[in-house]
Structure formats: C-alpha cells, structure tokens
Design a protein around this motif. Sequence first.
Motif, PDB file in Angstrom:
ATOM      1  N   LEU A   1       9.540  16.739  -6.481  1.00 45.88           N
ATOM      2  CA  LEU A   1       8.816  15.606  -5.984  1.00 45.88           C
ATOM      3  C   LEU A   1       8.079  15.671  -4.880  1.00 45.88           C
ATOM      4  O   LEU A   1       8.084  16.503  -3.992  1.00 45.88           O
ATOM      5  CB  LEU A   1       9.890  14.498  -5.495  1.00 45.88           C
ATOM      6  N   ALA A   2       6.767  15.174  -4.664  1.00 48.73           N
ATOM      7  CA  ALA A   2       5.801  15.116  -3.773  1.00 48.73           C
ATOM      8  C   ALA A   2       5.027  14.071  -3.599  1.00 48.73           C
ATOM      9  O   ALA A   2       5.057  13.168  -4.472  1.00 48.73           O
ATOM     10  CB  ALA A   2       5.041  16.427  -3.791  1.00 48.73           C
ATOM     11  N   ALA A   3       4.470  13.690  -2.587  1.00 49.25           N
ATOM     12  CA  ALA A   3       3.376  12.531  -2.284  1.00 49.25           C
ATOM     13  C   ALA A   3       2.073  13.007  -1.801  1.00 49.25           C
ATOM     14  O   ALA A   3       1.186  13.100  -2.575  1.00 49.25           O
ATOM     15  CB  ALA A   3       4.139  11.671  -1.272  1.00 49.25           C
ATOM     16  N   THR A   4       1.972  13.341  -0.591  1.00 52.22           N
ATOM     17  CA  THR A   4       0.524  13.360  -0.233  1.00 52.22           C
ATOM     18  C   THR A   4      -0.321  14.611  -0.784  1.00 52.22           C
ATOM     19  O   THR A   4      -1.524  14.620  -1.102  1.00 52.22           O
ATOM     20  CB  THR A   4       0.798  14.039   1.439  1.00 52.22           C
ATOM     21  N   LEU A   5       0.454  15.601  -1.176  1.00 55.02           N
ATOM     22  CA  LEU A   5      -0.243  16.824  -1.873  1.00 55.02           C
ATOM     23  C   LEU A   5      -1.151  16.090  -3.107  1.00 55.02           C
ATOM     24  O   LEU A   5      -2.155  16.457  -3.578  1.00 55.02           O
ATOM     25  CB  LEU A   5       0.714  17.810  -2.177  1.00 55.02           C
ATOM     26  N   PHE A   6      -0.011  15.347  -3.843  1.00 59.55           N
ATOM     27  CA  PHE A   6      -0.701  14.794  -5.188  1.00 59.55           C
ATOM     28  C   PHE A   6      -1.671  13.441  -4.599  1.00 59.55           C
ATOM     29  O   PHE A   6      -2.784  13.509  -5.497  1.00 59.55           O
ATOM     30  CB  PHE A   6       0.521  14.287  -6.025  1.00 59.55           C
ATOM     31  N   HIS A   7      -1.357  12.691  -3.891  1.00 59.10           N
ATOM     32  CA  HIS A   7      -2.211  11.406  -3.541  1.00 59.10           C
ATOM     33  C   HIS A   7      -3.458  11.925  -3.137  1.00 59.10           C
ATOM     34  O   HIS A   7      -4.696  11.411  -3.565  1.00 59.10           O
ATOM     35  CB  HIS A   7      -1.566  10.673  -2.295  1.00 59.10           C
TER      36      HIS A   7
ATOM     37  N   LEU B   1      -2.609   5.699   2.071  1.00 62.77           N
ATOM     38  CA  LEU B   1      -3.226   6.734   1.041  1.00 62.77           C
ATOM     39  C   LEU B   1      -3.582   5.871  -0.403  1.00 62.77           C
ATOM     40  O   LEU B   1      -3.801   6.711  -1.274  1.00 62.77           O
ATOM     41  CB  LEU B   1      -2.023   7.810   0.676  1.00 62.77           C
ATOM     42  N   GLY B   2      -3.812   4.734  -0.275  1.00 61.03           N
ATOM     43  CA  GLY B   2      -4.201   3.938  -1.671  1.00 61.03           C
ATOM     44  C   GLY B   2      -3.190   2.976  -2.074  1.00 61.03           C
ATOM     45  O   GLY B   2      -2.378   2.651  -1.451  1.00 61.03           O
TER      46      GLY B   2
ATOM     47  N   ARG C   1       0.965  -1.212  -0.101  1.00 60.82           N
ATOM     48  CA  ARG C   1      -0.002  -0.002   0.038  1.00 60.82           C
ATOM     49  C   ARG C   1       0.771   1.301  -0.027  1.00 60.82           C
ATOM     50  O   ARG C   1       2.059   0.997   0.562  1.00 60.82           O
ATOM     51  CB  ARG C   1      -0.981   0.176   1.264  1.00 60.82           C
ATOM     52  N   VAL C   2       0.356   2.402  -0.592  1.00 55.39           N
ATOM     53  CA  VAL C   2       1.167   3.800  -0.477  1.00 55.39           C
ATOM     54  C   VAL C   2       0.777   4.257   0.911  1.00 55.39           C
ATOM     55  O   VAL C   2      -0.329   4.331   1.203  1.00 55.39           O
ATOM     56  CB  VAL C   2       0.658   4.533  -1.586  1.00 55.39           C
TER      57      VAL C   2
END
Length: 250
Positions: A222-228, A29-30, A16-17
């Motif tokens: 690079l980003a994660a939460t903001l995009f997810h 997060l998905g 999982r992410v």
Amino acid sequence: MPAKRVIPCLDVKEGRVVKGVQFQGLRDLGHPVDLARRYDAEGADELVFLDIAASLENRGTREAWVRAVARELSIPFTVGGGVSSVEDARSLLRAGADKVAVNTAAALRPSLVSELAAAFGRQCVVAAVDVRRDPDLGWRVHLKGGTEPTGRAALDWLWELADLGAGEFLLTSMDRDGTGDGFDLPLLDLASQIPIPLIASGGAGTAAHFVEALEHGADAVLAATLFHENRLPIPRLKARLAQHGLTVRI
C-alpha cells in the motif's frame, strides 16, 4: 499462488485526500473521487479509504464521502475511520464498501473484531495497526491516528486480532510513513509469521521497495504519496513486480 496486490490509500480529512510524514505535516493531494476514478482505470487491485480524523473527533466515517468514491470503483474497496460497532460497519458496507477497517475501537474493545466477523464474515474485517519502534521494547501499537501510544507489543496484538477473527492486517510503520526510505522489512518478517493476509504500509519510495516488501512476506503493498503524485504509475510498478517473478494482475 494468489496474485500480489497493489493498493493506493486515500487518507481523507475534511473531504480532501491528505498526506504527511510520520503522520505529521499533512498536505492536500486532491479530491478522493478524482483519485479513485484514476486508480480504477490504472489497474489498482483494491482501494483503501481512511477517514483519519474520525477517531480523534469521536465520530463515524462520513458516509457521503464513501458513496461518492464507491460509485467510481469496480475494484474492492476498504473503508476505515471511527468504526466502533456492527451498525457503523453495516452503514459503510451499504454505502459501497466491500470491507471495513478497524483500529482504535478494536484496541479499546477487542470483542468488536469478533462481532464484525460474526456479522459479515472475517473476509470483511481488516485490522489496521499503526506501530512505532521503541529502541528498548520493540514495536509498540499507537491509536487515534498515531497520536496515542500504548504499551501493547505489536506482534502480540496481531496474534490476538487473528484469533478474534480479523481477516487481514493493514500494518503501518509510523517510523517509515511518508519517508520514502522503504518498508520496515524486519517488521514484515515478524508479522508475516501470522497466517492471514498482510498489507504492508509506510515507507514506499521506489519500485524496489515494493519488491522487497513482497519478498519479505507481505501479500499486498500500500502507498499514498507516490501514487497520488504519479511518481510511480501503477502499470509501471506492476510490470516491475512481474519482472521479479512476482504474480500480479496485469
């Protein structure tokens, strides 16, 4: 001038992410396949997949996860987590990765970077470096998913990685990770002195933060939460970057 790149990051644990703040308090997060499909359709320039438990569990990245994600992508795909040999990297490339990221194993055995560059070309070798700022000593490198501090100065290690054959840096500020307070701009100012591409990671909270990072020497953001969580869709971000005179692929 090469186009600036926007790169979502999938931090994967147990299939999982997940994402936390400063590498702690991970939230689900998905599913990586669902997110990969969405980012490919939205116009992400690349995708990074990090098996964040691999080094801690002393294993390689789960190839089945990589294959499943790679099937959804038409964009470059970087995979890291537990890569400690040329054979590990070859397996991931055969599973669908375009580049491999190395972190802990490279710090423990720096010749690994040269071996990978010789086997696949330095364009395939991404050196992932996690750093935290010491108030007295400056930025210091951390290993094993940020859990193991070292006395190694970040800038010295980046120069060494470049000399060894790394083709790109993925530089994460642990202090800013998941905070939404913005990228560590003084860190980017230092790292961008080194003449290989630099991916800035850690701290993105607004479109303005991405603009700042690119103006301070990053070649990609690079980003994660903001995009997810779809708080800043990639098309909207790219339009904002273009408005600031930054070259992006629309």
